[in-house]
Design a protein around this motif. Structure first.
Motif, PDB file in Angstrom:
ATOM      1  N   TYR A   1       0.899  -1.205  -0.088  1.00 32.60           N
ATOM      2  CA  TYR A   1      -0.156  -0.248   0.455  1.00 32.60           C
ATOM      3  C   TYR A   1       0.783   1.302  -0.065  1.00 32.60           C
ATOM      4  N   GLU A   2       0.411   2.613  -1.257  1.00 35.15           N
ATOM      5  CA  GLU A   2       1.014   3.706  -0.798  1.00 35.15           C
ATOM      6  C   GLU A   2       1.645   4.691   0.328  1.00 35.15           C
ATOM      7  N   GLY A   3       0.256   4.523   0.598  1.00 31.87           N
ATOM      8  CA  GLY A   3       0.327   6.190   1.251  1.00 31.87           C
ATOM      9  C   GLY A   3      -0.306   5.667   2.750  1.00 31.87           C
ATOM     10  N   HIS A   4      -0.869   6.652   3.655  1.00 29.82           N
ATOM     11  CA  HIS A   4      -0.817   7.005   4.549  1.00 29.82           C
ATOM     12  C   HIS A   4      -2.041   5.769   5.363  1.00 29.82           C
ATOM     13  N   PRO A   5      -1.609   5.310   6.550  1.00 31.50           N
ATOM     14  CA  PRO A   5      -2.773   4.335   7.158  1.00 31.50           C
ATOM     15  C   PRO A   5      -4.122   5.538   7.208  1.00 31.50           C
ATOM     16  N   ASN A   6      -4.113   6.364   7.548  1.00 30.90           N
ATOM     17  CA  ASN A   6      -5.366   7.253   8.337  1.00 30.90           C
ATOM     18  C   ASN A   6      -6.102   7.695   6.849  1.00 30.90           C
ATOM     19  N   TYR A   7      -5.741   7.307   5.616  1.00 35.61           N
ATOM     20  CA  TYR A   7      -6.389   8.193   5.026  1.00 35.61           C
ATOM     21  C   TYR A   7      -7.402   7.501   4.070  1.00 35.61           C
ATOM     22  N   PRO A   8      -8.665   7.420   3.553  1.00 30.86           N
ATOM     23  CA  PRO A   8      -8.701   9.097   4.028  1.00 30.86           C
ATOM     24  C   PRO A   8      -9.559   8.814   5.584  1.00 30.86           C
ATOM     25  N   GLN A   9      -9.525   7.489   6.250  1.00 35.20           N
ATOM     26  CA  GLN A   9     -10.203   7.532   7.457  1.00 35.20           C
ATOM     27  C   GLN A   9      -9.151   6.431   8.155  1.00 35.20           C
ATOM     28  N   ALA A  10      -9.691   6.388   9.421  1.00 39.98           N
ATOM     29  CA  ALA A  10      -8.867   5.563  10.359  1.00 39.98           C
ATOM     30  C   ALA A  10      -8.965   4.286  10.224  1.00 39.98           C
ATOM     31  N   ASP A  11      -9.686   3.955   8.498  1.00 35.72           N
ATOM     32  CA  ASP A  11     -10.471   2.161   8.536  1.00 35.72           C
ATOM     33  C   ASP A  11      -9.817   1.891   7.318  1.00 35.72           C
ATOM     34  N   ARG A  12      -8.643   2.668   6.869  1.00 35.12           N
ATOM     35  CA  ARG A  12      -7.977   2.268   5.355  1.00 35.12           C
ATOM     36  C   ARG A  12      -7.096   0.317   5.685  1.00 35.12           C
ATOM     37  N   LEU A  13      -6.186   0.936   6.326  1.00 33.72           N
ATOM     38  CA  LEU A  13      -5.869  -0.619   6.448  1.00 33.72           C
ATOM     39  C   LEU A  13      -7.184  -2.280   6.571  1.00 33.72           C
ATOM     40  N   TRP A  14      -7.641  -1.580   7.115  1.00 31.70           N
ATOM     41  CA  TRP A  14      -9.444  -2.696   7.785  1.00 31.70           C
ATOM     42  C   TRP A  14      -9.764  -2.523   5.930  1.00 31.70           C
ATOM     43  N   SER A  15     -10.233  -1.956   5.554  1.00 28.83           N
ATOM     44  CA  SER A  15     -10.889  -2.326   4.583  1.00 28.83           C
ATOM     45  C   SER A  15     -10.014  -2.867   2.959  1.00 28.83           C
ATOM     46  N   ILE A  16      -8.588  -2.794   3.571  1.00 25.81           N
ATOM     47  CA  ILE A  16      -7.689  -3.270   2.504  1.00 25.81           C
ATOM     48  C   ILE A  16      -7.872  -4.535   2.743  1.00 25.81           C
ATOM     49  N   VAL A  17      -7.664  -4.705   4.409  1.00 24.12           N
ATOM     50  CA  VAL A  17      -7.473  -6.360   4.830  1.00 24.12           C
ATOM     51  C   VAL A  17      -9.390  -6.837   3.863  1.00 24.12           C
ATOM     52  N   ALA A  18      -9.757  -6.707   4.265  1.00 25.40           N
ATOM     53  CA  ALA A  18     -11.262  -6.760   3.793  1.00 25.40           C
ATOM     54  C   ALA A  18     -11.452  -7.279   3.034  1.00 25.40           C
ATOM     55  N   ARG A  19     -10.455  -6.100   1.514  1.00 33.03           N
ATOM     56  CA  ARG A  19     -11.758  -6.225  -0.137  1.00 33.03           C
ATOM     57  C   ARG A  19      -9.860  -6.998  -0.571  1.00 33.03           C
ATOM     58  N   TYR A  20      -9.634  -7.741   0.614  1.00 25.88           N
ATOM     59  CA  TYR A  20      -8.153  -8.286  -0.683  1.00 25.88           C
ATOM     60  C   TYR A  20      -8.449  -9.865  -0.160  1.00 25.88           C
ATOM     61  N   GLY A  21      -9.177 -10.220   1.138  1.00 26.02           N
ATOM     62  CA  GLY A  21      -9.094 -10.749   1.179  1.00 26.02           C
ATOM     63  C   GLY A  21      -7.744 -11.229   2.259  1.00 26.02           C
ATOM     64  N   VAL A  22      -7.022 -10.340   3.066  1.00 23.22           N
ATOM     65  CA  VAL A  22      -5.489 -10.812   3.464  1.00 23.22           C
ATOM     66  C   VAL A  22      -5.695 -11.799   4.986  1.00 23.22           C
ATOM     67  N   THR A  23      -4.666 -12.812   4.366  1.00 23.19           N
ATOM     68  CA  THR A  23      -4.616 -13.763   5.708  1.00 23.19           C
ATOM     69  C   THR A  23      -3.410 -13.470   6.657  1.00 23.19           C
ATOM     70  N   ILE A  24      -2.386 -12.627   6.192  1.00 22.41           N
ATOM     71  CA  ILE A  24      -1.097 -13.208   6.971  1.00 22.41           C
ATOM     72  C   ILE A  24      -1.565 -10.822   7.125  1.00 22.41           C
ATOM     73  N   PHE A  25      -1.362 -10.799   8.406  1.00 19.54           N
ATOM     74  CA  PHE A  25      -1.218  -9.123   8.520  1.00 19.54           C
ATOM     75  C   PHE A  25       1.074  -9.237   9.528  1.00 19.54           C
ATOM     76  N   TYR A  26       1.100  -8.383   9.080  1.00 18.72           N
ATOM     77  CA  TYR A  26       2.629  -8.657   9.756  1.00 18.72           C
ATOM     78  C   TYR A  26       2.813  -6.778   9.304  1.00 18.72           C
ATOM     79  N   THR A  27       2.681  -6.056  10.938  1.00 18.18           N
ATOM     80  CA  THR A  27       2.980  -4.952  11.145  1.00 18.18           C
ATOM     81  C   THR A  27       3.419  -3.831  12.184  1.00 18.18           C
ATOM     82  N   VAL A  28       4.489  -3.343  12.498  1.00 18.01           N
ATOM     83  CA  VAL A  28       5.095  -2.686  13.443  1.00 18.01           C
ATOM     84  C   VAL A  28       3.769  -2.419  15.086  1.00 18.01           C
ATOM     85  N   PRO A  29       4.086  -2.079  16.504  1.00 12.37           N
ATOM     86  CA  PRO A  29       3.597  -1.395  16.461  1.00 12.37           C
ATOM     87  C   PRO A  29       3.168  -0.559  17.331  1.00 12.37           C
TER      88      PRO A  29
END
Ligand code: 6R9
Length: 638
Positions: free
Chosen positions: A337-365
C-alpha cells in the motif's frame, strides 16, 4: 486460542495462550515436528541449514555449508552459484505459481494494480534489459529512492537479476541523507519517482532527488530513472534523466539471469549505529535467500492460499525480507500500500484487509498503538474474517497493545507472532510459530538453527528473570556478510563480547526460556520502529550556528514507542526561546528528513560529561525519566 478468564489478567504478563486446535491441525509444522527440528538443529546446525538450502534452486551447489576460516567474515554455502531472483521469480514460471498473483498494490487515491508471477517476471526482465542498456553491470550499485510502488519491487528485482547491488533509501529521507548514502556506495544509477501520494498530498520526490545530486555532490551517478507516478511535470536533465516507461517500452520480455557466487552482494541497506555515520549493511544472494525463505515460511506457516501483507515500507529491511523477497521466494501473494494508514480515515488498513482477503497481517507496534487510539469501531466496520495470523516487528510490543491487536483485529483467534530480528540479521531470529504457546509481550524462543543468549558485559549467561545483553552465539545463514567498505566496524559486532554477535538490545529470559525484549542497549533511538542514532540527530542539530553542544536521547512516547529529546547548549548571543526551538526542529528536519522527529528541546547551560569529555546521555535520560536506569544502558560509555 483458548482464552478462559478475563483478558485483562493477561496484562500481568503471566498468561500463556494456547493455539486453537484447528491451527495446530492445519499447520505445516506441528509441535512434534518443531521439537524435532530444534533437536536436529541443536545437534547439527549445518545439516539443518543445508536441508533448508535444498528447498531452493541452485546453478551449482555449495562445496561447504559454512566456511568459517575467516571468521567473523563467515561465508555460507561457499562455492555455490545462484541468484535470488531465479528463486523469487524465474522458477515460478515453470510451475502452477505462474498465473498466481505475486503482488497486489494499492495507491493512496484508491487505484490498484495486480501482477501475476508471469507478469512480474516479464516486467522485471524488461527493466533488467533497460538497466543493462544504461550500462549497469554486475557489482554496480543502484540506489532506489522510491515510495511503495510496483516499480520499486521491479527495480529491486531487476537490479539483482543482472547482478548489480541495490540500496533502497526510504522516500522520507532528506536530500542530504540520500546524497550521503549515494556517495557511501558510489552508486552509478539512481531510480526515483516524480512524486507520490501521502495523506492526500502529492510529495514531489524528483525535486529532492535532484537536490541530492546538485553540482558535483554525487558525481558517481551517471543516470537517473524516473517513474511517472503522479504525472507532475518534473524537470528532466538531458542525457542524465530517463522516464521509466520510455526505457522499458522497447525492451524484450526475456532477460538472462546473472549467475552469482554465493557471497556476491545482493543489496546494501543503511541503518543507524551509535556514531553519526549510518552503516551500510551488506547481504549476499545465497545466505540471505536461505535464511529468509526458511524463517518466513515457518513462522508464517505459508500456504498456497495465503495473501500476505507486511505494512513496512520497502526502504526498511522488513520491506525487503517480509514485503518482497520472502513472500516471492515462498510463491505467495504480497500486498503493498502506497499511502498513509489513516487516509481518508482510520479504517484504511482494515478496508484493504477485507477487500483483498488478507490472511496474514504483519505490522509494527507503533501502527497498532496509533490505530488503537481511534478505537475498535474502525475495524468493526470491516469483515476481517480472512485473517489467520498476525505479526509484529520493530520494537517491543506491550501486552496491552498485543491484546488489542489479538482481540480487535484477530477475533481472539489469530495468534500475534512477535518476531525479533534486525537489518543485520536479515531474517527472523526469535519468534514463535502459529502452534507455539504464546505469552503476550514475549518474542518467545529462537527459531531452530538460531542460538542466542542473554549475558552480562563479560559474556556470562544471566540467570532467568535477570536483564542482560542479547547475543547470538552461532552464525546464521542470512547474517550480513559485512559493512560496506568498513571491515573494522563490522568486526565490532563480534568483539564487544568476544566470539558472539552483539545485537545492541537488552532482553530478559524467564523460567520457561521465553525471551522478553526490553529495548536498545546503545545510543540508538527507536522511533516508530525506525532506528535512528542519537549521534545522527546531534549532528543535524550541530548544523545550526546557534548550537554549541547537544545531546539527544530517546524518551518513551505513547504512540511512537520512543521520541527524540534534545538537550542544547546555545552559543553566546542566541536566545533560548520558542522561536529558537522551532528553528532547531526545522534544521533537523531539513538535514535528516521527516523520519527524525524531535519531540522536545530543552536548553541547558552545560551537559554532564565523563572525565574524557564524552557526553553522558545516560545521565540525562535517567534525570528525564526521574529514576536510575541501571547498569546495562552504560555499555557504550567509557
Ligand atoms: C526488523 C527490524 C532492529 C532493532 C532491534 C530491536 C528492535 C526489532 C523487535 C525489536 C523488540 C521485536 N526490534 N524487532 N524489539 N521486539 N520484535 O526492525 O530491523 O530496523 O534493523 O531494527 O529493532 O531493537 O535491534 P531494524
Amino acid at each position: 486460542m483458548d482464552q478462559s478468564g478475563a483478558l485483562d489478567s493477561l496484562l500481568t504478563e503471566e498468561r500463556v495462550l494456547r493455539p486453537l486446535p484447528q491451527l495446530v491441525i492445519e499447520a505445516n509444522i506441528n509441535p512434534q515436528e518443531l521439537e524435532a527440528a530444534r533437536k536436529f538443529a541443536a545437534m547439527d546446525p549445518l545439516g539443518y541449514w543445508e536441508e533448508a538450502a535444498d528447498e531452493l534452486d541452485w546453478f551449482k551447489k555449495w562445496d561447504q555449508v559454512l566456511d568459517d576460516k575467516d571468521a567473523p567474515f563467515y561465508r555460507w554455502f561457499a562455492g555455490a552459484r545462484c541468484n535470488i531472483v531465479y528463486n523469487a521469480l524465474d522458477r515460478h514460471i515453470e510451475t502452477a505459481n505462474k498465473n498466481r498473483l505475486a503482488l497486489i498494490w494499492e495507491g493512496e487515491p484508491g487505484d490498484s494494480r495486480k501482477y501475476t508471477y508471469f507478469e512480474l517476471y516479464r516486467e522485471v526482465n524488461r527493466f533488467a534489459n533497460a538497466l543493462r542498456s544504461l550500462g549497469v553491470r554486475k557489482g554496480d550499485r543502484v540506489v532506489i529512492y522510491m515510495p511503495p510502488l510496483p516499480e520499486t519491487v521491479i527495480a529491486m528485482l531487476a537490479t539483482a537479476k543482472i547482478g548489480a547491488i541495490h540500496s533502497l533509501v526510504f522516500a522520507g529521507f532528506s536530500a542530504k541523507a540520500l546524497r550521503q548514502r549515494i556517495n557511501d556506495c558510489q552508486a552509478k544509477l539512481l531510480i526515483t519517482a516524480d512524486g507520490f501520494y501521502r495523506n492526500g498530498q502529492i510529495i514531489n520526490l524528483k525535486e529532492t532527488a535532484d537536490a541530492a545530486l546538485v553540482g558535483s555532490c554525487a558525481e558517481c551517478v551517471e543516470s537517473m530513472v524516473v517513474v511517472r507516478r503522479c504525472n507532475i511535470g518534473t524537470e528532466m536533465t538531458d542525457g542524465r534523466d530517463f522516464h521509466y516507461d520510455d526505457l522499458v517500452r522497447q525492451e524484450r520480455n526475456e532477460a538472462p539471469t546473472e549467475v552469482m557466487d554465493a557471497a556476491d552482494p545482493l543489496f546494501l541497506l543503511h541503518t543507524s549505529g551509535t556514531t553519526g555515520k549510518p552503516k551500510g549493511i551488506v547481504h549476499s544472494h545465497a545466505g540471505y535467500m536461505v535464511g529468509v525463505h526458511r524463517s518466513l515460511t515457518s513462522v508464517f506457516d505459508i500456504k498456497p492460499t495465503d495473501i500476505f501483507w507486511s505494512t513496512a515500507d520497502p526502504g526498511w529491511v522488513t520491506g525487503h525480507s517480509a514485503g518482497i523477497y520472502g513472500p516471492l521466494l515462498a510463491g505467495t501473494t504480497s500486498v503493498m500500500y502506497e499511502g498513509h494508514p489513516n487516509y481518508p480515515q482510520a479504517d484504511r488498513l482494515w478496508s484493504i484487509v477485507a477487500r483483498y482477503g488478507v490472511t496474514i497481517f504483519y505490522t509494527v507496534p507503533t501502527m497498532v498503538r496509533m490505530l488503537m487510539r481511534f478505537g475498535a469501531q474502525y475495524p468493526k466496520q470491516h469483515d476481517l474474517s480472512s485473517l489467520r495470523l498476525l505479526g509484529s516487528v520493530g520494537e517491543p510490543i506491550s501486552p496491552e497493545t498485543w491484546i488489542w491487536l489479538y482481540k480487535n483485529i484477530g477475533r481472539s483467534e489469530c495468534p500475534v507472532l512477535d518476531t525479533w530480528w534486525q537489518t543485520e540479521t536479515g531474517m527472523f531470529m526469535i519468534a514463535p510459530l502459529p502452534i507455539s504457546l504464546l505469552k503476550p509481550g514475549s518474542v518467545t524462543k529462537p527459531l531452530p538453527g538460531v542460538e542466542v543468549d542473554v549475558v552480562d558485559r563479560e559474556g556470562n549467561s544471566m540467570p532467568p528473570g535477570k536483564g542482560g545483553l542479547l547475543v547470538v552465539t552461532k552464525p546464521w545463514p542470512a547474517m550480513m556478510t559485512g559493512l560496506w567498505n568498513d571491515d573494522d566496524r563490522y568486526k565490532e559486532y563480534w568483539t564487544k563480547i568476544p566470539g558472539v554477535y552483539y545485537a545492541g538490545d537488552v532482553a530478559r529470559r524467564d523460567e520457561d526460556g521465553y525471551i522478553w525484549m526490553q529495548g536498545r542497549a546503545d545510543d540508538v533511538i527507536n522511533i516508530a520502529g525506525h532506528r535512528i542514532g542519537s549521534a545522527e540527530v546531534e549532528a543535524a542539530f550541530a548544523a545550526h550556528p546557534a548550537v554549541c553542544e547537544v545531546a539527544v536521547i530517546g524518551m518513551p512516547d505513547r504512540i511512537k514507542g520512543e521520541a527524540a529529546k534534545a538537550f542544547v547548549v546555545l552559543n553566546d548571543g542566541f536566545e533560548p526561546n520558542d522561536g529558537m526551538i522551532k528553528e532547531l526542529k526545522r534544521t533537523v528536519r531539513n538535514e535528516l528528513g521527516p523520519v527524525a522527529v524531535v519531540k522536545s528541546v530543552e536548553f541547558r547551560s552545560e551537559l554532564p560529561k565523563t572525565r574524557s569529555g564524552k557526553i553522558l546521555r545516560r545521565v540525562l535520560k535517567a534525570e528525564d525519566m526521574g529514576h536510575e536506569i541501571g547498569d546495562l544502558t552504560g555499555v557504550d560509555e567509557d
